[in-house]
Write an enzyme that holds these catalytic residues in place. Sequence first.
Site, mmCIF file in Angstrom:
data_model
loop_
_atom_site.group_PDB
_atom_site.id
_atom_site.type_symbol
_atom_site.label_atom_id
_atom_site.label_comp_id
_atom_site.label_asym_id
_atom_site.label_seq_id
_atom_site.Cartn_x
_atom_site.Cartn_y
_atom_site.Cartn_z
ATOM 1 C CE1 TYR A 173 -16.719 24.385 -2.654
ATOM 2 C CE2 TYR A 173 -16.808 26.750 -2.160
ATOM 3 C CZ TYR A 173 -16.439 25.718 -3.185
ATOM 4 O OH TYR A 173 -15.557 25.983 -3.939
ATOM 5 C CE LYS A 191 -13.239 8.997 -7.238
ATOM 6 N NZ LYS A 191 -12.684 8.588 -8.433
ATOM 7 C CG ASP A 209 -11.875 9.659 -11.596
ATOM 8 O OD1 ASP A 209 -12.866 9.675 -11.785
ATOM 9 O OD2 ASP A 209 -11.013 8.825 -11.158
ATOM 10 C CG ASP A 224 -14.637 25.956 -7.286
ATOM 11 O OD1 ASP A 224 -14.596 27.025 -7.871
ATOM 12 O OD2 ASP A 224 -13.408 25.634 -6.553
ATOM 13 C CG ASP A 276 -11.170 27.773 -12.128
ATOM 14 O OD1 ASP A 276 -12.635 28.174 -11.948
ATOM 15 O OD2 ASP A 276 -10.519 28.049 -11.527
HETATM 16 C C1 IPM Z 1 -16.099 30.379 -7.821
HETATM 17 C C2 IPM Z 1 -14.851 30.695 -6.649
HETATM 18 C C3 IPM Z 1 -15.552 30.685 -5.198
HETATM 19 C C4 IPM Z 1 -15.996 29.134 -5.153
HETATM 20 C C5 IPM Z 1 -14.283 31.280 -4.180
HETATM 21 C C6 IPM Z 1 -14.202 32.694 -4.274
HETATM 22 C C7 IPM Z 1 -15.078 30.971 -2.886
HETATM 23 O O1 IPM Z 1 -13.869 29.823 -6.804
HETATM 24 O O2 IPM Z 1 -16.975 31.362 -7.776
HETATM 25 O O3 IPM Z 1 -15.909 29.594 -8.555
HETATM 26 O O4 IPM Z 1 -15.201 28.455 -4.794
HETATM 27 O O5 IPM Z 1 -17.226 28.885 -5.347
HETATM 28 MG MG MG Z 2 -13.847 28.657 -8.485
#
Ligand code: IPM
Ligand code: MG
Length: 347
Positions: A136, A186, A218, A242, A246
């Site tokens: 990042y 990884k 993975d 990240d 999700d």
């Molecule tokens: C998160 C989001 C952010 C990230 C984006 C909006 C930059 O996906 O907070 O998970 O990638 O960290």
């Molecule tokens: Mg995210």
Amino acid sequence: MLIALLPGDGIGPEVITQARAVLEAVCGDRLTFEEALVGGAAYKAKGHPLPPETLDLAKRADAILFGAVGDPDCDKLERRFRPEQAILGLRKELTLFANLRPAKLFPELADASALRPEVAARIDLVIIRELNGDVYFGEKGMRTTADGRREGYDIMSYNEDEVARIARVGFETARARGRKLCSVDKANVLETSQLWRDVVIEVSADYPDVALSHMYVDNAAMQLVRDPGQFDVIVTGNLFGDILSDQASMCVGSIGMLPSASLDANQKGLYEPIHGSAPDIAGQGKANPLATILSAAMMLRYSLGMAAEADRIEAAVAKALASGARSADLGGTVTTSQMGAAVLTAL
Ligand code: IPM
Ligand code: MG
């Protein structure tokens, strides 16, 4: 205590409105709120996604409650002007390096999980994601190769101090829970990950009471859906965290349910739902405000020393769900403000 409210873009303002109402109901005049523009909204009004006055408010405040950033109108802008730079800038400027993303199934939502109910029922984990380094924040750019082809690059790196400080958050978090820490990397391919693994093992010497394991990312993605109940605390880098967070959100029913805390070394924090600005449903009252309401609860607990009030909010969310309130993401028809009202009623 001063709360910086940064609603941002898309569904951000809608979910922040509901979370503020809950905070006002629970904390009364112990909290004061100041609002500022962030993300695409700030770019459009002021020419920058993180204007100086917004950064200043974030620094002055005792805690920050953040909605979401991201606006398709801004996708073609030079990267430094894009909405996402606002949240990345806040994380970096305030040294919010430790991102806590708890994922726990509310029993009422077993039917909303993407997993079989008996598998989903066992989920109770926290992902500790590093937020200030990795791919990042490494050097990045576009260049042209010798044969005239376009090439994009983003350098992944971690130094040992960055790894050690997030590893300690991982061990401390595990120590306060189930005493199991799984470090995700990884290391079979990446040097960054090899250092990560070496340093986590070094730090583990100070935590003999925590069982440490290692998993390739993975495999971790696979194990999260195969048997999420095996995890207590996961510690991982910015990019892997990240993605895995999700994924974890759908295991507990919806991305609209997961809160997060981003903390510095002194528990100052920014609190935000893990979901994005969802421009496709913005302004339609379809957004689920619970991730933001639960983020507000985390804020009370971690930064403001109001654990009892945090418990009340979390109990009210469970009660609202038990009463049958379901927003669109949970397969229902309850609107954003009705969901907020259900939580207020439960309080
Ligand atoms: C998160 C989001 C952010 C990230 C984006 C909006 C930059 O996906 O907070 O998970 O990638 O960290
Ligand atoms: Mg995210």
